[in-house]
Design a protein around this motif. Sequence first.
Motif, PDB file in Angstrom:
ATOM      1  N   SER A   6      37.922  19.233  27.291  1.00 54.50           N
ATOM      2  CA  SER A   6      37.443  18.845  25.985  1.00 54.50           C
ATOM      3  C   SER A   6      36.060  18.482  26.126  1.00 54.50           C
ATOM      4  N   PRO A   7      35.294  18.508  25.030  1.00 54.07           N
ATOM      5  CA  PRO A   7      33.632  18.169  25.183  1.00 54.07           C
ATOM      6  C   PRO A   7      33.296  16.704  25.129  1.00 54.07           C
ATOM      7  N   ILE A   8      34.614  15.912  24.635  1.00 56.42           N
ATOM      8  CA  ILE A   8      34.142  14.551  24.732  1.00 56.42           C
ATOM      9  C   ILE A   8      33.960  13.822  26.009  1.00 56.42           C
ATOM     10  N   ALA A   9      33.030  13.209  25.937  1.00 61.69           N
ATOM     11  CA  ALA A   9      32.461  12.351  27.259  1.00 61.69           C
ATOM     12  C   ALA A   9      33.181  11.099  27.220  1.00 61.69           C
ATOM     13  N   VAL A  10      33.404  10.655  28.495  1.00 62.42           N
ATOM     14  CA  VAL A  10      34.046   9.201  28.788  1.00 62.42           C
ATOM     15  C   VAL A  10      33.207   8.072  28.153  1.00 62.42           C
ATOM     16  N   PRO A  11      31.946   7.975  28.210  1.00 59.34           N
ATOM     17  CA  PRO A  11      31.508   7.034  27.123  1.00 59.34           C
ATOM     18  C   PRO A  11      32.016   6.838  25.940  1.00 59.34           C
ATOM     19  N   ASP A  12      32.365   7.948  25.170  1.00 58.18           N
ATOM     20  CA  ASP A  12      32.925   7.925  23.826  1.00 58.18           C
ATOM     21  C   ASP A  12      34.405   7.195  23.793  1.00 58.18           C
ATOM     22  N   LEU A  13      34.945   6.784  24.897  1.00 59.02           N
ATOM     23  CA  LEU A  13      36.296   6.421  24.863  1.00 59.02           C
ATOM     24  C   LEU A  13      36.225   4.823  25.135  1.00 59.02           C
ATOM     25  N   PRO A  14      37.321   4.054  24.501  1.00 57.66           N
ATOM     26  CA  PRO A  14      37.090   2.642  24.851  1.00 57.66           C
ATOM     27  C   PRO A  14      37.084   2.425  26.256  1.00 57.66           C
ATOM     28  N   LYS A  15      36.584   1.242  26.721  1.00 62.51           N
ATOM     29  CA  LYS A  15      36.959   0.699  28.074  1.00 62.51           C
ATOM     30  C   LYS A  15      38.249   0.093  28.063  1.00 62.51           C
ATOM     31  N   PHE A  16      38.622   0.071  29.394  1.00 61.22           N
ATOM     32  CA  PHE A  16      39.802  -0.482  29.379  1.00 61.22           C
ATOM     33  C   PHE A  16      40.447  -1.930  28.894  1.00 61.22           C
ATOM     34  N   HIS A  17      39.292  -2.917  28.884  1.00 62.87           N
ATOM     35  CA  HIS A  17      39.396  -4.102  28.440  1.00 62.87           C
ATOM     36  C   HIS A  17      39.422  -4.160  26.681  1.00 62.87           C
ATOM     37  N   GLU A  18      38.851  -3.111  26.474  1.00 64.12           N
ATOM     38  CA  GLU A  18      38.763  -2.981  24.847  1.00 64.12           C
ATOM     39  C   GLU A  18      40.243  -2.362  24.382  1.00 64.12           C
ATOM     40  N   PHE A  19      41.170  -2.135  25.216  1.00 64.43           N
ATOM     41  CA  PHE A  19      42.512  -1.693  24.716  1.00 64.43           C
ATOM     42  C   PHE A  19      43.346  -3.016  24.751  1.00 64.43           C
ATOM     43  N   MET A  20      42.970  -4.098  25.474  1.00 64.54           N
ATOM     44  CA  MET A  20      43.861  -5.612  25.366  1.00 64.54           C
ATOM     45  C   MET A  20      44.285  -6.209  24.272  1.00 64.54           C
ATOM     46  N   THR A  21      43.185  -6.286  23.204  1.00 64.38           N
ATOM     47  CA  THR A  21      43.610  -6.619  22.005  1.00 64.38           C
ATOM     48  C   THR A  21      44.458  -5.776  21.011  1.00 64.38           C
ATOM     49  N   PRO A  22      44.252  -4.572  20.900  1.00 64.66           N
ATOM     50  CA  PRO A  22      45.057  -3.431  20.299  1.00 64.66           C
ATOM     51  C   PRO A  22      46.481  -3.621  20.953  1.00 64.66           C
ATOM     52  N   LEU A  23      46.655  -3.613  22.084  1.00 63.99           N
ATOM     53  CA  LEU A  23      48.077  -3.710  22.964  1.00 63.99           C
ATOM     54  C   LEU A  23      48.581  -4.851  22.309  1.00 63.99           C
ATOM     55  N   LEU A  24      48.033  -6.070  22.382  1.00 65.91           N
ATOM     56  CA  LEU A  24      48.754  -7.157  21.798  1.00 65.91           C
ATOM     57  C   LEU A  24      49.191  -7.161  20.403  1.00 65.91           C
ATOM     58  N   LEU A  25      48.223  -6.644  19.753  1.00 63.06           N
ATOM     59  CA  LEU A  25      48.688  -6.505  18.133  1.00 63.06           C
ATOM     60  C   LEU A  25      49.772  -5.516  18.047  1.00 63.06           C
ATOM     61  N   VAL A  26      49.712  -4.503  18.749  1.00 61.20           N
ATOM     62  CA  VAL A  26      51.137  -3.442  18.731  1.00 61.20           C
ATOM     63  C   VAL A  26      52.170  -4.360  18.828  1.00 61.20           C
TER      64      VAL A  26
END
Length: 317
Positions: A6-26
Amino acid sequence: MLSRASPIAVPDLPKFHEFMTPLLLVLQANGEMYRQDATDAVIKSTGLTPEQVAITHETSGNSIVRNRIGWASSYLKVAGAIASPKRAHWQLGVNAASLLALGRPATLADLKSFPEYQAHQARKAEQSLANSSGKDDIVSSDSTPEELIEEGITALRDGLVVELLENLKTCEPARFERIVLQVLAAMGYGGGDMRSMQGVPRGPDGGIDGRINEDKLGLDQIYIQAKRYADNSVGRPIVQSFLGAMDHGGCSKGVFVTSSKFTADARDFASGLTTKRLKLIDGPEFAKLMIEYCVGVQIIRTIPIGKLDNDFFGDDE
């Protein structure tokens, strides 16, 4: 490194801590969820594309997004914001409400305010100090590449120990007993054959209370007991009771495994025995044995590291 899928680069992906709140909301919206389902729900809620999810680490082939969500869950578990009611399932923990009430994405700094996280960090610091034998922290500008690799391996192993303990402490007691037998078989006890240890009788307290062969020929035998505790420490009275079982069974050697810890008094008692040998294995030590003998863990990748062959460049004969 990334795969070229894939041409998508790592900086375009959320950092791991940025998934914490989405996981809690789910988890807030759905309640208890199977880990894989929760991960898929987080990916959907954050609007990540299939192309982004398909980005992998070149060395392991694992999805970077899924790996980062896994790390987010690990940190939230340590902070008491996520709990594992049963194997491979997640639900909100006691501190989830505080993070959700922030009105903004939770950060790693927010986790530091919880006693559970502070206690975890204190345990890690204590373990690190014990393993360092007084040496300076090798993560410095003076560290060699080899030292940095070893430090990284140690950090990964410590994290795996924590994950194994979380699962051991929440699994059913009978499951814990089977895992103990699997590890002992992997270590060569019972001739290394799990089937040869299936006949171990269960004691009146629900724990394993029986004998296994120390070797394939059964020339010597060992008494074994396993107790799955979440928090309670195993004290001297329980160890003394086990010693009585050893006497009754005519065994001079014993192994007592627990998912928690032994009190200092219990360890002093065991180490002070003269006519019998009794090995006490607590949760962290047992988790390390699981890693060493590859029980309940998977080797995700092996990284070859080259070293100059000085003989190759020596003088020709």
